[in-house]
Design a protein around this motif. Structure first.
Motif, mmCIF file in Angstrom:
data_model
loop_
_atom_site.group_PDB
_atom_site.id
_atom_site.type_symbol
_atom_site.label_atom_id
_atom_site.label_comp_id
_atom_site.label_asym_id
_atom_site.label_seq_id
_atom_site.Cartn_x
_atom_site.Cartn_y
_atom_site.Cartn_z
ATOM 1 N N UNK A 32 0.831 -1.210 0.000
ATOM 2 C CA UNK A 32 0.000 0.000 0.000
ATOM 3 C C UNK A 32 0.864 1.259 0.000
ATOM 4 N N UNK A 33 1.927 1.265 0.813
ATOM 5 C CA UNK A 33 2.813 2.427 0.856
ATOM 6 C C UNK A 33 3.491 2.650 -0.494
ATOM 7 N N UNK A 34 3.898 1.558 -1.155
ATOM 8 C CA UNK A 34 4.534 1.681 -2.463
ATOM 9 C C UNK A 34 3.556 2.242 -3.492
ATOM 10 N N UNK A 35 2.306 1.803 -3.442
ATOM 11 C CA UNK A 35 1.292 2.342 -4.358
ATOM 12 C C UNK A 35 1.098 3.833 -4.146
ATOM 13 N N UNK A 39 1.745 6.723 -6.858
ATOM 14 C CA UNK A 39 0.681 7.678 -7.194
ATOM 15 C C UNK A 39 1.174 9.113 -7.063
ATOM 16 N N UNK A 40 1.950 9.365 -6.014
ATOM 17 C CA UNK A 40 2.520 10.708 -5.837
ATOM 18 C C UNK A 40 3.445 11.053 -7.000
ATOM 19 N N UNK A 41 4.322 10.099 -7.372
ATOM 20 C CA UNK A 41 5.249 10.339 -8.478
ATOM 21 C C UNK A 41 4.493 10.555 -9.781
ATOM 22 N N UNK A 42 3.418 9.830 -9.991
ATOM 23 C CA UNK A 42 2.635 9.997 -11.226
ATOM 24 C C UNK A 42 2.002 11.377 -11.299
ATOM 25 N N UNK A 43 1.441 11.830 -10.188
ATOM 26 C CA UNK A 43 0.787 13.146 -10.178
ATOM 27 C C UNK A 43 1.808 14.260 -10.350
ATOM 28 N N UNK A 44 2.959 14.141 -9.682
ATOM 29 C CA UNK A 44 3.968 15.199 -9.735
ATOM 30 C C UNK A 44 4.610 15.295 -11.107
ATOM 31 N N UNK A 190 -11.604 2.400 -17.671
ATOM 32 C CA UNK A 190 -12.257 3.713 -17.587
ATOM 33 C C UNK A 190 -11.803 4.463 -16.349
ATOM 34 N N UNK A 191 -11.754 3.767 -15.238
ATOM 35 C CA UNK A 191 -11.341 4.401 -13.981
ATOM 36 C C UNK A 191 -9.877 4.817 -14.035
ATOM 37 N N UNK A 192 -9.026 3.967 -14.618
ATOM 38 C CA UNK A 192 -7.604 4.309 -14.711
ATOM 39 C C UNK A 192 -7.377 5.516 -15.613
ATOM 40 N N UNK A 193 -8.203 5.664 -16.658
ATOM 41 C CA UNK A 193 -8.042 6.777 -17.604
ATOM 42 C C UNK A 193 -8.389 8.130 -16.994
ATOM 43 N N UNK A 194 -9.092 8.156 -15.865
ATOM 44 C CA UNK A 194 -9.455 9.432 -15.226
ATOM 45 C C UNK A 194 -8.282 10.057 -14.474
ATOM 46 N N UNK A 195 -7.264 9.277 -14.194
ATOM 47 C CA UNK A 195 -6.039 9.763 -13.531
ATOM 48 C C UNK A 195 -6.318 10.394 -12.176
ATOM 49 N N UNK A 196 -7.257 9.824 -11.445
ATOM 50 C CA UNK A 196 -7.482 10.267 -10.073
ATOM 51 C C UNK A 196 -6.369 9.738 -9.177
ATOM 52 N N UNK A 197 -6.034 10.521 -8.162
ATOM 53 C CA UNK A 197 -4.960 10.125 -7.257
ATOM 54 C C UNK A 197 -5.320 8.834 -6.543
ATOM 55 N N UNK A 198 -4.451 7.873 -6.590
ATOM 56 C CA UNK A 198 -4.493 6.577 -5.938
ATOM 57 C C UNK A 198 -5.602 5.673 -6.473
ATOM 58 N N UNK A 199 -6.812 6.204 -6.649
ATOM 59 C CA UNK A 199 -7.918 5.379 -7.141
ATOM 60 C C UNK A 199 -7.608 4.860 -8.539
ATOM 61 N N UNK A 200 -7.189 5.752 -9.431
ATOM 62 C CA UNK A 200 -6.855 5.335 -10.790
ATOM 63 C C UNK A 200 -5.606 4.457 -10.812
ATOM 64 N N UNK A 201 -4.699 4.700 -9.885
ATOM 65 C CA UNK A 201 -3.492 3.874 -9.820
ATOM 66 C C UNK A 201 -3.832 2.440 -9.426
ATOM 67 N N UNK A 339 12.832 8.156 -10.233
ATOM 68 C CA UNK A 339 13.849 8.804 -9.404
ATOM 69 C C UNK A 339 13.219 9.435 -8.167
ATOM 70 N N UNK A 340 12.027 10.014 -8.327
ATOM 71 C CA UNK A 340 11.335 10.601 -7.184
ATOM 72 C C UNK A 340 10.938 9.518 -6.192
ATOM 73 N N UNK A 341 10.468 8.381 -6.698
ATOM 74 C CA UNK A 341 10.113 7.269 -5.815
ATOM 75 C C UNK A 341 11.338 6.782 -5.052
ATOM 76 N N UNK A 342 12.464 6.651 -5.750
ATOM 77 C CA UNK A 342 13.692 6.195 -5.104
ATOM 78 C C UNK A 342 14.139 7.177 -4.022
ATOM 79 N N UNK A 343 14.055 8.470 -4.313
ATOM 80 C CA UNK A 343 14.443 9.479 -3.328
ATOM 81 C C UNK A 343 13.574 9.390 -2.071
#
Length: 423
Positions: A32-35, A39-44, A190-201, A339-343
């Motif tokens: 869950x923490x990795x997801x 999700x944070x890296x995807x949004x940023x 459909x849900x993934x295409x909306x790019x909502x934080x965590x839910x779409x991930x 790289x952001x995830x690794x940091x």
């Protein structure tokens, strides 16, 4: 000395290990923490592919041959035999898998043939190391060389002249098809295409894990808990592990050490052969010369990262498969987002080392590493193509270096054994 002490290579009066046991809730919390981090890296970064269904599906396909090779290494080394020859056994599996599927017009016949090809390599390794006492590393390297040359000879002999075949490749292999969980594919997309934080991930990950999955992939996943059960929950597995921890003690209790080492190495070769068959039957749909691409060595690294246990091995294989899939799909953009995830992960490790383990120097080094990675992420927009192709191998080196402090191989791993010896 109890059976548990025998299998783990501990003295009966040794102090108990302080290493925390990894429970199912801890694993789920880590996933869950990795997801959340992804999700944070995807949004940023806007790199939507890092949690897409396509990326997860590709990561799963990349992880399977690595995981099967690592599982093969696990069986051999738990019995005390180092198997550097995993790459050669995988090579045999790629050729025999394609040949079996083409010859019998059935991909499952290719699966069986690929496993048999790997078993042949395992038999050579067992004969050299267990029966004749040859150095394990020398035998493994020889199998890698012989496996490559033998399959090249067979390709010229069998595939050259076939329609669509040649001296370095086979004709197309019969397709195995794929399986999907019905009724959820379109809603998840459909849900993934909306790019909502965590839910779409989460939707993207579930889409990749439940849609268009090869039956071979399902078989490979099931082999992980099966190996865990056989090695840690049966008398047979206890004897195998005893051969890798205290073979002299095992012999004194009536265990035929030679026999169990032979069985473990043959299973090891069969699993590596399955990994090779996956590459030619599922991943590519054709056999090609040099198809394994060093995955046998990466599988060995995944096994070491997993501390010679199936669960950790599966996690390491997933990690290496994921980085391999990302660099193949969108290259620099997706790897840059990682790289952001690794940091963030390095920063979390530094805090843990400082607060829980009181390792100030280690925390300082890890924290500096986190800052360096974040600075690289902040001042760049993409990663050079030359670097992205190296990403899976760099990940292997970094993970092994970070995990080296907690590793404990079987006590007699790679140690020559002769019947009747006293130590």
């Amino acid at each position: 000395m109890t059976a548990t002490d025998l299998s783990e290579g501990r003295r009966a009066d040794a102090p108990p290990s302080r290493r925390p046991r990894v429970s199912t809730p801890m694993v789920l919390l880590g996933v869950a923490a990795l997801l959340v981090l992804l999700a944070v890296a995807r949004v940023v970064t806007g790199a939507n592919d890092i949690t897409s269904g396509g990326a997860v599906s590709a990561a799963l396909a990349s992880a399977v041959p690595i995981g099967l090779a690592g599982l093969g290494g696990l069986w051999a080394e738990r019995a005390g035999v180092v198997n550097i020859g995993l790459e050669g056994m995988m090579i045999l599996g790629t050729w025999f898998g394609a040949w079996g599927a083409i010859e019998f017009h059935n991909p499952w016949a290719g699966v069986v043939a690929g496993a048999i090809g790997g078993v042949l390599g395992g038999a050579v390794h067992a004969l050299a190391t267990v029966t004749f006492g040859v150095d394990h590393i020398i035998s493994g390297v020889a199998i890698n060389i012989v496996g490559l040359g033998f399959t090249q000879y067979l390709s010229k002999l069998v595939f050259d002249g076939m329609p669509g075949g040649g001296a370095k490749q086979s004709p197309p292999v019969p397709s195995m098809g794929s399986l999907s969980v019905p009724g959820i594919g379109h809603p998840l997309e459909t849900l993934a295409a909306k790019h909502w934080f965590l839910v779409s991930d989460i939707a993207g990950v579930l889409d990749g894990l439940t849609q268009n999955v090869s039956p071979f992939t399902i078989l490979a996943i099931l082999l992980v808990p099966l190996s865990l059960y056989l090695l840690w929950r049966t008398a047979f597995g206890l004897r195998v592990r005893a051969c890798g921890e205290r073979p002299v003690a095992a012999e004194s209790l009536g265990v035929n050490v030679y026999l169990y080492k032979w069985i473990a190495v043959l299973i090891s070769g069969g699993l590596a052969g399955l990994g090779g068959a996956f590459l030619s039957i599922v991943a590519a749909g054709i056999y090609r010369d040099g198809q394994t691409g060093g995955r046998g060595y990466i599988g060995l690294a995944a096994m070491i990262f997993g501390n010679w246990r199936p669960g950790g091995l599966a996690a390491g294989s997933a990690l290496f498969g994921y980085t391999d899939a990302l660099q193949l799909r969108q290259g620099g953009t997706s790897v840059h987002a990682l790289l952001l995830v690794v940091a963030l992960l390095l920063a979390a490790v530094a805090v843990y080392q400082l607060v829980r383990q009181r390792r100030n120097l280690a925390a300082l080094i890890t924290g500096v590493g986190a800052i360096v990675v974040f600075v690289v992420f902040a001042v760049t927009d993409t990663v050079p193509e030359e670097f992205t192709s190296f990403t899976p191998y760099l990940t292997t080196l970094l993970v092994l270096s970070l995990a080296s402090q907690r590793l404990r191989p079987p006590a007699a791993d790679g140690v020559p054994y002769r019947r009747g010896q006293t130590t």
